[in-house]
Design a protein around this motif. Structure first.
Motif, short mmCIF file in Angstrom:
data_model
loop_
_atom_site.label_atom_id
_atom_site.label_comp_id
_atom_site.label_asym_id
_atom_site.label_seq_id
_atom_site.Cartn_x
_atom_site.Cartn_y
_atom_site.Cartn_z
N ASP A 141 0.84 -1.19 0.00
CA ASP A 141 0.00 0.00 0.00
C ASP A 141 0.89 1.25 0.00
OD1 ASP A 141 -1.71 2.16 0.73
OD2 ASP A 141 -3.12 0.73 1.61
N GLU A 142 0.60 2.19 -0.88
CA GLU A 142 1.40 3.41 -0.97
C GLU A 142 1.44 4.15 0.36
OE1 GLU A 142 3.85 6.40 -2.33
OE2 GLU A 142 3.39 4.45 -3.25
N ASN A 143 0.38 4.03 1.15
CA ASN A 143 0.35 4.70 2.45
C ASN A 143 1.38 4.11 3.44
OD1 ASN A 143 -1.76 6.43 1.73
ND2 ASN A 143 -3.31 4.91 2.26
N ASN A 144 1.85 2.90 3.14
CA ASN A 144 2.83 2.26 4.01
C ASN A 144 4.27 2.50 3.56
OD1 ASN A 144 0.76 1.20 5.54
ND2 ASN A 144 0.69 -0.73 4.43
N PHE A 145 4.45 3.22 2.45
CA PHE A 145 5.79 3.51 1.96
C PHE A 145 6.60 4.22 3.03
CE2 PHE A 145 8.62 6.80 0.24
CZ PHE A 145 9.46 6.05 -0.55
N PHE A 146 7.88 3.77 3.18
CA PHE A 146 8.77 4.44 4.13
C PHE A 146 9.90 5.17 3.41
CE2 PHE A 146 12.60 4.48 6.79
CZ PHE A 146 12.14 5.28 7.81
N SER A 147 10.65 4.45 2.56
CA SER A 147 11.78 5.09 1.89
C SER A 147 12.16 4.33 0.63
CB SER A 147 12.99 5.18 2.83
OG SER A 147 13.50 3.89 3.11
N SER A 148 12.85 5.04 -0.26
CA SER A 148 13.45 4.40 -1.44
C SER A 148 14.90 4.87 -1.49
CB SER A 148 12.70 4.75 -2.72
OG SER A 148 12.54 6.16 -2.87
N VAL A 149 15.80 3.93 -1.31
CA VAL A 149 17.22 4.23 -1.13
C VAL A 149 17.99 3.88 -2.39
CG1 VAL A 149 19.26 3.79 0.27
CG2 VAL A 149 16.99 3.74 1.33
N PHE A 150 18.69 4.86 -2.93
CA PHE A 150 19.54 4.68 -4.11
C PHE A 150 20.88 4.16 -3.64
CE2 PHE A 150 21.30 7.07 -8.06
CZ PHE A 150 21.02 5.99 -8.86
N ARG A 151 21.35 3.03 -4.23
CA ARG A 151 22.61 2.43 -3.80
C ARG A 151 23.52 2.17 -4.99
NH1 ARG A 151 21.95 0.68 1.59
NH2 ARG A 151 19.78 0.23 2.17
N ILE A 152 24.77 2.55 -4.87
CA ILE A 152 25.76 2.31 -5.91
C ILE A 152 27.03 1.79 -5.24
CG2 ILE A 152 27.16 3.32 -7.75
CD1 ILE A 152 24.99 5.36 -8.21
N SER A 153 27.58 0.69 -5.77
CA SER A 153 28.74 0.04 -5.15
C SER A 153 29.85 -0.20 -6.16
CB SER A 153 28.34 -1.32 -4.55
OG SER A 153 27.30 -1.18 -3.61
N SER A 154 31.08 -0.03 -5.71
CA SER A 154 32.24 -0.42 -6.51
C SER A 154 32.26 -1.94 -6.67
CB SER A 154 33.54 0.00 -5.82
OG SER A 154 33.70 1.39 -5.79
N PRO A 155 32.87 -2.44 -7.75
CA PRO A 155 33.00 -3.89 -7.90
C PRO A 155 33.83 -4.48 -6.77
CG PRO A 155 34.30 -2.71 -9.56
CD PRO A 155 33.44 -1.70 -8.89
N GLY A 156 33.34 -5.57 -6.20
CA GLY A 156 34.05 -6.24 -5.11
C GLY A 156 33.67 -5.78 -3.72
N LEU A 157 32.88 -4.72 -3.60
CA LEU A 157 32.53 -4.19 -2.29
C LEU A 157 31.59 -5.13 -1.54
CD1 LEU A 157 32.75 -1.58 -0.45
CD2 LEU A 157 30.48 -1.06 -1.31
N GLN A 158 31.90 -5.39 -0.28
CA GLN A 158 31.06 -6.23 0.57
C GLN A 158 30.54 -5.40 1.74
OE1 GLN A 158 32.92 -9.77 2.19
NE2 GLN A 158 30.95 -10.70 2.62
N LEU A 159 29.23 -5.47 1.96
CA LEU A 159 28.60 -4.75 3.06
C LEU A 159 28.34 -5.69 4.22
CD1 LEU A 159 26.00 -2.40 1.34
CD2 LEU A 159 28.34 -1.89 2.06
N TRP A 160 28.49 -5.19 5.41
CA TRP A 160 28.35 -5.92 6.66
C TRP A 160 26.97 -6.58 6.78
CZ3 TRP A 160 29.00 -0.75 5.84
CH2 TRP A 160 27.87 0.07 6.04
#
Length: 317
Positions: A141-160
């Motif tokens: 439901d659009e009323n439940n929308f919280f956020s839209s996060v744009f993410r860009i990563s270098s090749p090989g990057l690992q996130l915790w």
């Protein structure tokens, strides 16, 4: 010690619409990969040249790490600012002629609101020119929308490895990404510090330091460009950008609004009732310190038994 955990594949679905998602997939509360969804023209248009031109000179705050494995607990990275067009081109490089720390440094963008202390990330507000290119699957439901996060990563990057308190869709627009996930039921084996695991290297963990980690069941998938991963709230996830990649995370509130901390702009603060319970538990444990060791041990075990009897579910994986 060789570490060769069982790798449980995350199921993949095609031909999924909102009705099928809500009736067949969502109630299971397990990760799934959704394929062949209509994500708009972003799939073909989000080239380096196009994104550089559309994002232009907008300044973005980025993570810069000298090593591929980023650690949010020990903070093995620095924050720097670049214009978006410069950042995108640097992030796509394997080696840099212009750099902050070293020619091999890795970059990571997690978009923020205009005032991160007050505003959520919303690609429609921070990057409207690019937001027009992507179709967010309308599975909530659009009323439940919280956020839209744009993410860009270098090749090989690992996130915790970490968990979020809201459901989300990880839309992999370009590039390939590996995602490793762990069930909320396996939290006792992940050596948590807040919402993050202390086990940084999930492929070659130090089992002498983290012996219980070997008990955690490892779910895994490879996201190709155009794939969408549904990550239910509280599922732990760890990502590796196998290629330079661009993605969008969409978070929504699946619980009533009063469950969430109103000051949370990142979507990673525990529900207010959970935070209160932890504070009460901390006070109780401090009170136990007043007892002799034998009594402290006995009543701590009684507390654990009461928590198990009261709170543990037997039907949630």
């Amino acid at each position: 010690m060789d570490f060769k955990p069982e790798r449980i594949p995350v199921p993949k679905y095609t031909d999924v619409n909102k009705q099928r998602f809500l009736q067949e997939i969502y109630p299971l509360r397990k990760p799934v990969v959704l394929q062949d969804l209509d994500l708009g023209v972003c799939r073909t248009q989000w080239t380096l040249d196009y994104m550089s031109r559309k994002g232009g000179g907008k300044e973005v705050k980025i993570h810069v790490s000298e090593v591929p494995q980023m650690d949010f607990i020990k903070k093995n990275f620095i924050y720097r600012s670049l214009t978006f067009d410069v950042f995108v081109r640097r992030a796509a490089e394997d080696k840099h002629t212009d750099f902050f720390i070293s020619p091999d440094e890795k970059y990571y963008l997690r978009s923020l609101g205009e005032d991160p202390r007050k505003d959520i990330a919303d690609i429609r507000k921070q990057f409207p020119e690019l937001a027009a290119d992507i179709k967010i699957p309308e599975f909530f439901d659009e009323n439940n929308f919280f956020s839209s996060v744009f993410r860009i990563s270098s090749p090989g990057l690992q996130l915790w490895t970490h968990y979020d308190v809201m459901d989300n869709l990880l839309i992999q627009v370009t590039g390939r990404k590996r995602v490793v996930l762990y069930s909320p039921r396996d939290a006792p084996y992940l050596y948590l510090s807040g919402d993050k695991s202390e086990v940084l290297d999930v492929d070659n963990p130090d089992l002498s330091k983290y012996p219980l980690f070997s008990r955690a069941r490892r779910y895994e998938c490879i996201l190709e460009a155009g794939d969408v991963l549904f990550i239910p709230a509280l599922w732990f996830h760890n990502t590796v950008a196998e290629e330079f990649g661009v993605g969008v995370n969409v978070f929504w509130k699946h619980l009533p609004s009063e469950f969430y901390d109103k000051t949370d702009t990142y979507g990673n603060k525990d529900p207010t009732a959970a935070s209160r319970a932890v504070q009460i538990l901390d006070r109780a444990l401090k009170t136990l310190d007043e007892l002799p060791e034998e009594y402290k041990d006995f009543y701590a075990r009684k507390m654990v038994l009461r928590i198990k009897a009261k709170a543990y579910s037997t039907n949630f994986e």
